[in-house]
Structures are given as C-alpha cells and as structure tokens.
Motif scaffolding. Structure first.
Motif, mmCIF file in Angstrom:
data_model
loop_
_atom_site.group_PDB
_atom_site.id
_atom_site.type_symbol
_atom_site.label_atom_id
_atom_site.label_comp_id
_atom_site.label_asym_id
_atom_site.label_seq_id
_atom_site.Cartn_x
_atom_site.Cartn_y
_atom_site.Cartn_z
ATOM 1 N N ALA A 90 -6.374 19.953 -44.354
ATOM 2 C CA ALA A 90 -6.343 19.172 -43.120
ATOM 3 C C ALA A 90 -5.086 18.304 -43.080
ATOM 4 O O ALA A 90 -4.459 18.139 -42.028
ATOM 5 C CB ALA A 90 -7.593 18.303 -43.009
ATOM 6 N N ALA A 91 -4.709 17.762 -44.264
ATOM 7 C CA ALA A 91 -3.503 16.927 -44.320
ATOM 8 C C ALA A 91 -2.257 17.776 -44.102
ATOM 9 O O ALA A 91 -1.369 17.417 -43.337
ATOM 10 C CB ALA A 91 -3.433 16.207 -45.665
ATOM 11 N N ALA A 92 -2.203 18.932 -44.754
ATOM 12 C CA ALA A 92 -1.010 19.781 -44.645
ATOM 13 C C ALA A 92 -0.840 20.316 -43.227
ATOM 14 O O ALA A 92 0.285 20.527 -42.761
ATOM 15 C CB ALA A 92 -1.112 20.940 -45.626
ATOM 16 N N ALA A 175 1.776 2.490 -34.265
ATOM 17 C CA ALA A 175 0.957 3.092 -35.310
ATOM 18 C C ALA A 175 1.803 3.998 -36.194
ATOM 19 O O ALA A 175 2.686 4.697 -35.711
ATOM 20 C CB ALA A 175 -0.176 3.905 -34.687
ATOM 21 N N GLY A 176 1.528 3.989 -37.498
ATOM 22 C CA GLY A 176 2.232 4.865 -38.419
ATOM 23 C C GLY A 176 1.599 6.247 -38.413
ATOM 24 O O GLY A 176 0.491 6.442 -37.889
ATOM 25 N N GLU A 177 2.305 7.193 -39.043
ATOM 26 C CA GLU A 177 1.812 8.572 -39.060
ATOM 27 C C GLU A 177 0.441 8.671 -39.721
ATOM 28 O O GLU A 177 -0.427 9.415 -39.288
ATOM 29 C CB GLU A 177 2.800 9.478 -39.809
ATOM 30 C CG GLU A 177 4.119 9.679 -39.105
ATOM 31 C CD GLU A 177 3.974 10.415 -37.788
ATOM 32 O OE1 GLU A 177 2.869 10.873 -37.467
ATOM 33 O OE2 GLU A 177 4.979 10.513 -37.070
ATOM 34 N N PHE A 178 0.288 7.928 -40.798
ATOM 35 C CA PHE A 178 -0.959 8.014 -41.537
ATOM 36 C C PHE A 178 -2.124 7.525 -40.695
ATOM 37 O O PHE A 178 -3.197 8.113 -40.681
ATOM 38 C CB PHE A 178 -0.838 7.190 -42.824
ATOM 39 C CG PHE A 178 -1.537 7.837 -43.958
ATOM 40 C CD1 PHE A 178 -1.005 8.976 -44.555
ATOM 41 C CD2 PHE A 178 -2.753 7.344 -44.416
ATOM 42 C CE1 PHE A 178 -1.659 9.592 -45.591
ATOM 43 C CE2 PHE A 178 -3.417 7.964 -45.458
ATOM 44 C CZ PHE A 178 -2.871 9.092 -46.050
ATOM 45 N N TYR A 179 -1.862 6.443 -39.961
ATOM 46 C CA TYR A 179 -2.881 5.871 -39.085
ATOM 47 C C TYR A 179 -3.230 6.851 -37.977
ATOM 48 O O TYR A 179 -4.393 7.079 -37.665
ATOM 49 C CB TYR A 179 -2.349 4.553 -38.501
ATOM 50 C CG TYR A 179 -3.352 3.808 -37.656
ATOM 51 C CD1 TYR A 179 -4.207 2.868 -38.220
ATOM 52 C CD2 TYR A 179 -3.440 4.057 -36.284
ATOM 53 C CE1 TYR A 179 -5.129 2.195 -37.444
ATOM 54 C CE2 TYR A 179 -4.368 3.386 -35.503
ATOM 55 C CZ TYR A 179 -5.199 2.450 -36.088
ATOM 56 O OH TYR A 179 -6.115 1.778 -35.333
ATOM 57 N N ILE A 180 -2.185 7.455 -37.393
ATOM 58 C CA ILE A 180 -2.419 8.420 -36.306
ATOM 59 C C ILE A 180 -3.286 9.577 -36.802
ATOM 60 O O ILE A 180 -4.250 9.981 -36.156
ATOM 61 C CB ILE A 180 -1.076 8.961 -35.779
ATOM 62 C CG1 ILE A 180 -0.270 7.824 -35.146
ATOM 63 C CG2 ILE A 180 -1.293 10.085 -34.779
ATOM 64 C CD1 ILE A 180 1.127 8.223 -34.730
ATOM 65 N N PHE A 181 -2.957 10.069 -37.997
ATOM 66 C CA PHE A 181 -3.707 11.186 -38.558
ATOM 67 C C PHE A 181 -5.166 10.803 -38.808
ATOM 68 O O PHE A 181 -6.095 11.485 -38.393
ATOM 69 C CB PHE A 181 -3.048 11.649 -39.857
ATOM 70 C CG PHE A 181 -3.826 12.692 -40.592
ATOM 71 C CD1 PHE A 181 -3.994 13.964 -40.050
ATOM 72 C CD2 PHE A 181 -4.405 12.421 -41.830
ATOM 73 C CE1 PHE A 181 -4.716 14.935 -40.726
ATOM 74 C CE2 PHE A 181 -5.130 13.390 -42.504
ATOM 75 C CZ PHE A 181 -5.289 14.644 -41.955
ATOM 76 N N GLY A 182 -5.358 9.655 -39.461
ATOM 77 C CA GLY A 182 -6.712 9.264 -39.862
ATOM 78 C C GLY A 182 -7.569 8.773 -38.713
ATOM 79 O O GLY A 182 -8.777 9.007 -38.696
#
Lengths: 297, 306
Positions: A90-92, A175-182
């Motif tokens: 999911a992360a990749a 928002a950072g990328e990590f935040y957007i993803f999560g």
C-alpha cells in the motif's frame, strides 16, 4: 422480448447444465465432508449423507499434538505476512500512483515488468536464501512474497481513481506526503486494502511450496505441508494395511471402523474452514471485479 | 500540464516531496532486490561446477551437454510441453466457454448460487485439492469407484495410470480454476453494450450469430491479455504436479520444475539443476515475448500488452 423456440430450448438446457455443473463441482468437497464425519463400517454408497455421523475423526486430529505446531506456524505466517505485505504494497503504491513522482516509470519496470520476465530460478533463489540464513525459518514462507508487483499495480490503480484535487487541496493546507497518505488516501482506499488483505491472507494460509522446499525441519512445517505428509503417509499405510488384510483373508469387522481416509478428510476440512469463513467477504470483492486475477493460481 | 507544474514547484528531482515518497516505495524495492534480483546472477552456476561444497571451476557449456544426454531431462521437457498443450486446448478455453454460457443465465439468485460454488475451489491450496481428489478417486472406497462398481465395472486406480494421469490433472485443474478464471471474462462481457445485441436482433441475428459476431470479438482483448500473461507462469507446474504425483505416475508427472527440485534441492546437484532452470526460464521468456508479439499483430491498433 420475443424468443424463438430454439432459444427457449437453449435457455432450459443452459439452466440445467449449470445445475449439473454446480453439483459436479460440489461433490468432491461434500464427499470429504461426509468422510470426515462418517464412522460407519457400512459404506454409505452413493449417498453423501453419513451413515453413522460422529465427530470422532475431529477429536482424533485435534488430540494429536503433532498438528498444533504446523497450525500455529500457518497462523503466524498468515497474520504477520498479511500485515507486512499490505503495509509495504500500500505504501509503495502511493508514490507510483503520483504522476509527478519522477522515478515512476522506472519503478513500474523494476517492480512489475522485469520480475515477470526474468527470474533466477529455483536453485539460485534457494542458494540466496541459504546464504541469508533463511532456510528452516518461518520467515522464508512470507519474506520473499511480501512485495508483490501485481498487488502494487492494483492498489495504485485504485489510488489513481481518487481525485487529485484532494491531494492538491491538502498540500495547499500544508499537509506533508505522509499525512496525505495516512489521512486521505488510505481511508479512501479501504475497499482495495480489504480485498488485497483477504487475498494475500488466503494465499499465505495455503503456503506449501516454500515450506516444502526451504524447510526440512518438521517444526517449521505449515499446515498444508503437514496435511500433505499425512495424506501420503496414510496412502502408504493403507496400502500395506490392505495387502495385509488380503493375505490373511480378513474382512473388516462390523461396528465402527475408523479409516485413515476419514482422518485426512477431517484434517482437510479443518484447513478449509478459515477459507469458508472469509469466503463471503472474498466473494464481495471479486464479484465487483476489483480483484480480478489478483491471486496466483 | 498542471500536474507537471506542481511537480516542478515542489522542488524538482530531489525535493522533500520526493524523499518522503521514495521512503515509502523503498521497502518494496529492497525486498524485490534481495529476493528477485539477487538470485539473478546465480544463473552463472549453470556454467560452472558447483555442488554442496560450493564453486569449483568454470566449465562452459558442459552442464548443458550433460543434461541434454539425460533421458529424464528430455522426458521432463516433453512432459512440460504436453501440460502446456493441455492447458491451451482444455483449461484456458474452459473458462471462456463457461463465461459465455453463464452470461446467458438471466436469473440472478441462480447466477449467484452457481458462482459461489464454482469459484470456491480456487481458494483451496493444492495440498488440499490433491488430498480431496485422492480420496474421491481412491481405488478401495473412493466415491467415483463406488459409482463404477455400482454400475458393474471394475474399480480403477486413477492415480496409477501414466496414460491418463495428464488428463486427470487437466480435469482437476479445470475443477479448481474454471469458475474463478471465468470472472474476468464475465466482467468483460458486462462491458459489451446491450445496444449491439439489440441492433443485431433487429437485423435478425439469433443467439448463436450474436455470440459469434458480438460476444467473441468483444472478449478478444481480454482473451489476448490473459493469453500473454499466462505464458509467464505456464511452465510453473511445481505445486500441482508435486501434490498429485506419486511413484507410479512419475513418468508422466515429471516436469522440469519437479525434476529440478529433485536433483537440485534434494540431491544437491546445483550446477546441472541451474542449467535446467536456465533452459526453462529462457523458453518461458521466449514464449511471453512471442505471444506478446503475436497479440500485437492480432489487435487492430497494434497495442502490445507488456
């Protein structure tokens, strides 16, 4: 709609065909089910109803200490493997879903296309696993299959159906990328994540080949390998048993007759039960076409 | 256009955006590197003397000369082709035919019922499937032999006959996969516009003509994709043949994968087994590329699948 006579005949035959087809497909499983609960010495013949129903075989299987090791191994492989696999894929899939992420095209080749076309083959893979000290470990059953190009593509395609404006709006809000993803992508992708989890889980629960090839230590057997061992050993045993019976011109006595077949049937049913439990959920996903072709055959 | 702009604005090649994104894709890349790319140079073992003791010396094509002289190698090789042929003659088309027939069923609950049953075997492991069929076909008291005996025949030991074993495998493989594999075709069928069928009906085309001229052409892209993709794994027959075979059908059940397992992992003859594996994967690669090329020719727009 008007239908010709020929079409009506076809329709009736088609419905009948599928009735017969379903019954034929179901018979092997029903037969195993019957064998696993039938302790009658008199054969039930063509009826698939047990002549003398009993849970004796299940008690015998579950009373055998030898199956708990493989059972726990399979549960461990399934739980740990599924969790890690879904997280990693999911992360990749997220960077790969982003058209503005530069290595995108390279990653499609590296993760999906090249692994499909080239492989080291059995022996080089075996030797690498040996060098890494992964032989006779449970990890060898899931580590090599955690990253799956095919699953990554499926998840990526789902991410791409999420409107890009959402990501852009979040970015403007800082928002950072990590935040957007999560917080945005993952919650919106629950269906595909659930589907991938289920399919990965079933695949890992059925793990056979890696456990057979890389683990010679019986304490690292999976349930499927243990099942296979029981079936093969029992085949040999029952063949010897029959030969002995013939030699001594004995016929089986009346009353209850436990057979080796019944025992392995019970074992098979036990290994099918988890799949039956998740089956309605699996069905929901593949019926919607989301997961078409996602699990290797 | 807009996308490109945002990419640039957020700092080009190695902006913060890219580092976080790269970290996210890294675990998958590392795992594939270790478990997929690291073994790749290992194919060089095919050109060396290499056994349990490790590398001895380079020997050029000696391993290949050796395996080409092995009767068992050729047997496994020819068997592999036989299973490929059985796949494309029976197993592959079975799910297409099923999907076309199934598409004609209009009663929804019935459809659901059939689909529930027919897709289930796909999710069972080969170990279970092998076990199920061994019991079902057991010569002493298996269900099928009980039927045969009830009809006055002699019991047949299905799993001991080298001539019929490949067909037995085919039947079991169809049992396991036909329902699930038909789903992708059903999805494609639902994408064919109803207006096409209506127009054909107005022109007086019956069901059969409609199938021939609308359904099959509509399925063609899906069939081609499945055809090309199937070549990537067509030679991977280890699990089904390993669990279904026994000493009595060794002759007909032995394929390259099972032979490599036996001589390589069981007996430690790494060099010649790697040579066999390299031989196999080369054929695999040629098959995929050839089928990809073929499908490019078969589609009007000449798009390749890979």
């Amino acid at each position: 709609m008007n239908r010709t006579f020929g079409e009506k005949v076809f329709n009736v035959f088609n419905l009948l065909f599928f009735l017969v087809f379903s019954i034929i497909l179901l018979i092997p499983i029903l037969y195993i089910l019957q064998q696993s609960v039938d302790v009658g010495a008199v054969k039930s013949g063509l009826s698939l109803w047990p002549s003398d129903p009993s849970t004796a075989y299940y008690k015998m299987v579950l009373g055998d200490q030898g199956i708990y090791g493989p059972l726990l191994n399979s549960i461990y492989i399934t739980v740990v493997g599924t969790t890690l696999s879904v997280l990693i894929n999911a992360a990749a899939a997220y960077p790969m879903s982003r058209r503005d992420y530069k290595p995108n095209k390279f990653l499609v080749y590296y993760i999906v296309i090249i692994p499909m076309l080239f492989s080291g083959g059995q022996i080089p893979t075996f030797l690498v696993l040996k060098e890494l000290g992964l032989l006779n470990t449970l990890a060898v059953c899931f580590l090599p299959v955690l990253a799956s190009g095919w699953n990554i593509v499926l998840i990526r395609n789902y991410y791409r159906s999420i409107p890009e404006s959402l990501i852009e709006a979040a970015k403007i809000d800082g928002a950072g990328e990590f935040y957007i993803f999560g917080r945005i992508i993952l919650p919106l992708s629950k269906p595909v994540i659930a589907a991938i989890s289920l399919f990965t889980g079933v695949g890992l629960w059925n793990t056979f080949t890696p456990a057979l090839m890389y683990n010679s230590d019986p304490t690292k057997y999976t349930f499927a390998v243990k099942l296979r061992e029981m079936i093969v050993v029992q085949e040999d045993m029952s063949r010897q048993f029959e030969a002995m019976m013939q030699q001594m011109a004995l016929s089986s006595a009346s009353g209850q007759a436990m057979t080796n077949e019944g025992l392995s049937a019970a074992m098979m049913i036990i290994s099918i039960i988890p799949i039956i439990i998740v089956y309605p959920f699996l069905q929901k996903h593949f019926a919607s076409g989301l997961m078409v072709g996602s699990v290797k055959g | 256009m807009e996308r490109k702009l945002i990419g640039k604005k957020k700092g080009g090649r190695l902006g913060t955006t890219n580092i976080v994104l790269t970290l996210m894709v890294l675990p998958a890349v590392i795992l594939l590197t270790i478990f997929h790319y690291l073994p790749l140079p290992g194919v060089a073992i095919a050109f060396a003397k290499y056994n349990i003791g490790g590398f001895q010396e380079w020997v050029g094509f000696e391993n290949f000369q050796y395996i080409f002289k092995l009767n068992n190698f050729w047997r496994a090789f020819l068997n592999n082709w036989m299973y490929v042929a059985l796949n494309y003659v029976f197993i592959f088309p079975s799910s297409i035919i099923l999907a076309i027939l199934f598409n004609e069923v209009r009663i929804r609950p019935y459809k659901k019922f059939v689909q529930t049953i027919s897709t289930l075997p796909h999710f069972l492991s080969w170990a279970v499937v092998g076990g199920i069929w061994m019991l079902l076909l057991s010569p002493s008291n298996g269900y099928i032999n009980q039927i045969i005996e009830a009809l006055g025949g002699e019991p047949i030991y299905f799993f001991a006959n080298n001539t019929t074993f490949p067909l037995l495998y085919t039947v079991i493989a169809i049992w396991k996969s036909v329902g699930y594999n038909s789903i992708i075709y059903l999805a494609a069928l639902s994408g064919i516009g109803l207006e096409l069928y209506e127009a054909a009906a107005i022109d007086g085309a019956g069901r059969w003509k409609q199938t021939l001229h609308i359904t099959l052409p509509g399925l063609k892209p899906t069939i081609l994709v499945m055809f090309v993709l199937s070549f990537a794994s067509i030679l991977n027959l280890f699990e089904p043949l390993y669990v279904l075979s026994n000493a009595m059908v060794r002759e007909s059940s032995m394929v390259l994968d099972t032979y490599i397992f036996q001589s390589g992992i069981m007996q430690g003859r790494y060099d010649i087994s790697t040579a066999m594996g390299l031989f196999k994967s080369t054929i695999s690669l040629v098959l995929v590329l050839a089928s990809n090329f073929l499908s490019k020719r078969l589609t009007e727009d000449g798009q390749s699948i890979l």
